[in-house]
Write a protein that holds these residues in place. Structure first.
Motif, short mmCIF file in Angstrom:
data_model
loop_
_atom_site.label_atom_id
_atom_site.label_comp_id
_atom_site.label_asym_id
_atom_site.label_seq_id
_atom_site.Cartn_x
_atom_site.Cartn_y
_atom_site.Cartn_z
N GLN A 1 45.99 46.52 28.59
CA GLN A 1 45.69 46.11 29.97
C GLN A 1 44.52 46.92 30.55
N TRP A 2 43.38 46.77 29.90
CA TRP A 2 42.23 47.62 30.21
C TRP A 2 41.22 46.98 31.16
N LEU A 3 41.48 45.80 31.68
CA LEU A 3 40.47 45.13 32.50
C LEU A 3 40.06 45.97 33.71
N ASN A 4 41.06 46.59 34.37
CA ASN A 4 40.72 47.35 35.58
C ASN A 4 39.92 48.62 35.29
N LEU B 1 30.72 43.60 39.46
CA LEU B 1 31.71 42.81 40.18
C LEU B 1 32.88 43.68 40.61
N MET B 2 33.35 44.53 39.73
CA MET B 2 34.45 45.42 40.09
C MET B 2 34.05 46.34 41.24
N GLN B 3 32.82 46.81 41.24
CA GLN B 3 32.35 47.69 42.29
C GLN B 3 32.28 46.99 43.66
N SER B 4 32.04 45.70 43.64
CA SER B 4 31.87 44.96 44.90
C SER B 4 32.95 43.88 45.08
N TRP B 5 34.10 44.08 44.46
CA TRP B 5 35.16 43.07 44.42
C TRP B 5 35.54 42.59 45.82
N ASN C 1 43.87 44.08 40.95
CA ASN C 1 45.10 44.35 40.21
C ASN C 1 46.07 43.18 40.28
N ILE C 2 46.10 42.49 41.41
CA ILE C 2 46.97 41.32 41.55
C ILE C 2 46.44 40.17 40.71
N VAL C 3 45.14 39.94 40.75
CA VAL C 3 44.54 38.88 39.94
C VAL C 3 44.78 39.16 38.46
N PHE C 4 44.56 40.39 38.03
CA PHE C 4 44.76 40.72 36.62
C PHE C 4 46.23 40.59 36.22
N ALA C 5 47.14 40.97 37.10
CA ALA C 5 48.57 40.83 36.79
C ALA C 5 48.93 39.36 36.57
N ASN C 6 48.37 38.47 37.40
CA ASN C 6 48.60 37.04 37.21
C ASN C 6 48.03 36.56 35.88
N PHE C 7 46.84 37.07 35.54
CA PHE C 7 46.22 36.71 34.26
C PHE C 7 47.07 37.17 33.09
N TYR C 8 47.52 38.43 33.11
CA TYR C 8 48.33 38.95 32.02
C TYR C 8 49.62 38.15 31.87
N GLN C 9 50.19 37.71 32.99
CA GLN C 9 51.41 36.91 32.93
C GLN C 9 51.14 35.57 32.25
N GLN C 10 50.03 34.93 32.59
CA GLN C 10 49.67 33.68 31.93
C GLN C 10 49.41 33.90 30.44
N LEU C 11 48.78 35.02 30.11
CA LEU C 11 48.49 35.33 28.71
C LEU C 11 49.77 35.50 27.90
N GLU C 12 50.78 36.11 28.50
CA GLU C 12 52.05 36.33 27.81
C GLU C 12 52.72 35.01 27.44
N GLN C 13 52.46 33.96 28.22
CA GLN C 13 53.16 32.69 28.04
C GLN C 13 52.37 31.68 27.22
#
Length: 203
Positions: free
Chosen positions: A130-133, A85-89, A98-110
């Motif tokens: 923050q190793w998803l990417n 999936l990452m290869q064909s994102w 990176n934007i999707v993951f940043a939104n996810f990390y923000q939700q995780l923090e809260q």
């Protein structure tokens, strides 16, 4: 599907990213104590897992694995599909990962689950490292296999053989992924539409 696919499906269906992630951690069917968007994401996650496990392409792929590691085939496929999936994102999303993951990390923090040690341990790793990417590199899959192998209570030595199998059969798995994933996204979209129509819980 594994973490990245579930988060991507959340983005694709415009549902809560964290809720889609939490399906691996929250047990039981009584979820009404959770916010609506979290509950919806968890139920979407579970529906995606059932769809994946019963899909003919996935069943066929599992049968291709050597018999001595076949019990781990589902785990191996899930993790390797995250890499694919990452290869064909760009094929499946107009929003950079990176934007999707940043939104996810923000939700995780809260969010917190005070009595869920498994979630809290993984959440802390995700927030600090923050190793998803990193799954854009196939080596991340191989490291994940080794990590899982070390954590298994009933030891199954599968990591090295899984790596060898994937290096030899990567084209077949990629072909199966590219056939399967659009169907998976369509299933997720239908689930969200049906859930919104049939669920009267106040948002």
């Amino acid at each position: 599907m594994n973490y990245i696919a579930h988060i991507h499906i959340g983005s694709h269906t415009q549902t809560n990213l964290l809720g889609n992630f939490l399906g691996d951690f929250v047990k039981g069917s009584h979820l009404q104590h959770l916010p609506f968007e979290i509950e919806q994401g968890i139920r979407l996650h579970r529906s995606i897992d059932v769809f994946t496990d019963s899909h003919p392409l996935i069943i066929e792929l599992r049968q291709c694995f050597p018999s001595n590691i076949r019990r781990m085939a589902g785990v191996i496929i899930d993790i390797y599909f995250d890499y694919l999936l990452m290869q064909s994102w760009k094929r499946y999303s107009d929003t950079h990962f990176n934007i999707v993951f940043a939104n996810f990390y923000q939700q995780l923090e809260q969010f917190s689950l005070p009595d869920n040690a498994h979630f809290n341990k993984q959440a802390e790793r995700l927030k600090t490292q923050q190793w998803l990417n990193q799954y854009v590199n196939v080596e991340s899959c191989f490291r994940a296999f080794t990590s899982i192998e070390h954590r298994l209570r009933n030891k199954v030595m599968f990591a090295d053989q899984a790596q060898s199998f994937l290096l030899l059969n990567g084209d077949k798995l990629e072909s199966s992924f590219q056939q399967f994933y659009p169907e998976c996204l369509d299933h997720g979209q239908r689930f969200v539409q049906d859930y919104s129509l049939n669920n009267n819980r106040e948002k």
